[in-house]
Scaffold this active site. Structure first.
Site, short mmCIF file in Angstrom:
data_model
loop_
_atom_site.label_atom_id
_atom_site.label_comp_id
_atom_site.label_asym_id
_atom_site.label_seq_id
_atom_site.Cartn_x
_atom_site.Cartn_y
_atom_site.Cartn_z
N ASP A 38 0.82 -1.22 0.00
CA ASP A 38 0.00 0.00 0.00
C ASP A 38 0.85 1.27 0.00
OD1 ASP A 38 -2.43 -1.26 -0.04
OD2 ASP A 38 -2.87 -0.97 2.09
N ARG A 77 -0.07 5.90 16.65
CA ARG A 77 -0.28 6.92 15.60
C ARG A 77 0.20 8.30 16.00
NH1 ARG A 77 0.01 2.54 13.18
NH2 ARG A 77 -1.91 1.42 12.72
N ASP A 115 -7.63 4.52 11.94
CA ASP A 115 -6.28 5.08 11.87
C ASP A 115 -6.19 6.35 11.03
OD1 ASP A 115 -5.00 3.40 13.64
OD2 ASP A 115 -4.80 1.82 12.14
N SER A 160 -4.88 -8.70 8.19
CA SER A 160 -4.28 -7.38 8.27
C SER A 160 -3.76 -7.23 9.70
CB SER A 160 -5.36 -6.33 7.97
OG SER A 160 -4.98 -5.11 8.54
N1 ARG Z 1 -8.97 -1.87 15.83
C1 ARG Z 1 -7.74 -1.36 16.33
C2 ARG Z 1 -7.78 0.13 16.48
O1 ARG Z 1 -8.56 0.76 15.84
C3 ARG Z 1 -6.55 -1.81 15.52
C4 ARG Z 1 -6.49 -1.36 14.12
C5 ARG Z 1 -5.22 -1.77 13.50
N2 ARG Z 1 -5.28 -2.40 12.27
C6 ARG Z 1 -5.21 -3.69 11.95
N3 ARG Z 1 -4.80 -3.95 10.78
N4 ARG Z 1 -5.56 -4.66 12.72
O2 ARG Z 1 -7.02 0.69 17.22
#
Ligand code: ARG
Length: 435
Positions: free
Chosen positions: A16, A98, A127, A179
């Site tokens: 990506d 983040r 995110d 993911s």
């Molecule tokens: N659901 C979690 C959050 O919003 C993790 C997101 C991260 N992404 C993943 N590919 N699992 O903080």
């Protein structure tokens, strides 16, 4: 040649963000500076290789920034102060990483006098919100770009095709069906078969926790020493916050502790099923809570519990740099001054139990708590306390019984409301007088 505008891109080395480099260059005619944040994630490739890959994809520069110490000392400690668990379960491992990444993106943007900052998040997740809110709060003059939201290819095969056609390296191995986002505070795994919340997670998704069934048959004990809310010692040995988190991951994960299977509410309005493994994060929060139980005054503790929820939700929602979150941090920091002491934790086949705690700031007073000989609690004071403490509710109860026993107002006033509000059941014969 005309000088191009610069965009600073959060780069991971994956397909990506590699496509993002090319796309920003070709579609928006920008020079791309890539930033790779080292936050303790697992690497398939080493960081030099990721950097080289960014340059091959067309970035004019690529910074690999070791953010681990900053992340641990200034972000994870605050999460521990706040015992931060979104929806009472998830220790926010992605949400916490983040804002630290954004801090460096903005720094690099300033160094390059860049107009733009870009991220590789989709339009469906949390995110993107975290990146954009954090960047905008750190520097509102920067314009944020989200190529993955804007480009025309949506599926993985379409993306691979676009990549191949534009000279972006396409991964040769069949990628994971999941993911995954990870850093030193744990791993988040979604997609593939996990999208059905009825499906048990296959065992191969886990990397840092063993199956509890396969964990050692003997318990493991550790002693975690806290100083002003920060975990600083493990079995007497002083550790940095980075080392502490890493070691706790190994010990707790090795005992099968730290897996979460969760359906959570995303900020963008949908529910998603996510699996987490975050052994270190969960132990440190559990132990920290146990020490607070000992050291925090009751009203502080009760109010803190409410603010902890607020803090976690703010951070989940991408509000790390918001004034509310920072104001709550100030409250949290003030509560931590005397959260100093030691907690003993026992791991056994997937469980983690606090089995001891001690502190010189302990408010647990054995002379008050004991039912034994040395009891110094004033038992006689209790009845007066109860009388006044319960007065308002007893007044209500007596009135409703009296009112309910009459059919109309004249009847009620002919039989006045009993005045006695004494606590004793024998004296308070409200029910009989109502007849
Ligand atoms: N659901 C979690 C959050 O919003 C993790 C997101 C991260 N992404 C993943 N590919 N699992 O903080």
């Amino acid at each position: 040649m005309e000088k191009k505008d610069i965009v600073v891109l959060a780069y991971s080395g994956g397909l990506d963000t590699s496509c993002c480099i090319k796309w920003l260059q070709e579609e928006l005619n920008l020079d791309v500076v890539a930033v790779v944040g080292e936050v303790g994630q697992e690497h398939d490739e080493d960081l030099d290789e990721i950097r080289a890959k960014a340059l091959r994809a067309g970035a004019i520069d690529c910074y690999v920034v070791d953010m681990r110490e900053d992340y641990a000392d200034n972000f994870l400690t605050k999460a521990i102060f706040a015992n931060a668990l979104y929806e009472n379960k998830y220790p926010l491992l992605s949400a916490l990483s983040r804002p630290v990444i954004c801090k460096y993106l903005v720094e690099v943007a300033h160094r390059y006098n860049a107009k733009y900052v870009a991220h590789g998040c989709t339009g469906k997740g949390n995110d993107q919100v975290r990146f954009e809110n954090s960047i905008a709060m750190l520097d509102p003059s920067l314009t944020i770009l989200a190529p993955v939201r804007d480009w025309e290819f949506n599926t993985r095969p379409q993306e691979m095709e676009w990549a191949a056609a534009h000279g972006v390296e396409v991964p040769t191995t069949q990628g994971s069906p999941y993911s995954v986002d990870d850093n030193m505070f744990g791993r988040a795994i979604e997609c593939g078969v996990l999208e059905d919340p009825w499906t048990e997670p296959p065992s191969d998704i886990y990397k840092i926790t063993v199956d509890p069934q396969e964990a050692p048959d003997k318990p493991t004990y550790v002693e975690i020493g806290f100083s002003a809310g920060v975990p600083v010692k493990l079995d007497g040995e002083e550790l940095s916050m980075v080392q502490m988190v890493e070691k706790m991951n190994v010990i707790a994960g090795g005992n099968g502790y730290g897996r979460l299977d969760m359906v959570e509410n995303r900020l963008v309005g949908l529910k998603s099923r996510e699996i987490y493994e975050c052994p270190g994060a969960l132990v440190l929060i559990e132990a920290h809570k146990a020490l607070e139980d000992l050291c925090l005054e009751r009203e502080v503790l009760h109010n803190k519990l409410e603010l902890e929820q607020k803090w976690a939700t703010q951070v989940y929602y991408g509000m790390w740099y918001s004034p509310l979150k920072e104001a709550i941090d100030a409250f949290m920091a003030s509560t931590q001054l005397c959260v100093t002491g030691t907690v003993r934790v026992k791991f056994y086949k997937g469980s983690c139990t606090v089995v001891g705690r001690k502190s010189i700031y302990s408010l647990y007073n054995e002379a008050l708590a004991t039912y034994g000989q040395d009891d110094s609690f004033n038992h006689q004071a209790a009845s007066g306390f109860i009388e006044l403490n319960g007065l308002s509710a007893r007044n209500w109860s007596a009135n409703r019984r009296w009112a309910g026993a009459h059919t109309d107002i004249d009847d009620a006033f002919a039989n006045p409301q009993p005045l006695s509000l004494k606590p004793s059941v024998l004296e308070d014969s409200t029910i009989e007088t109502l007849g």
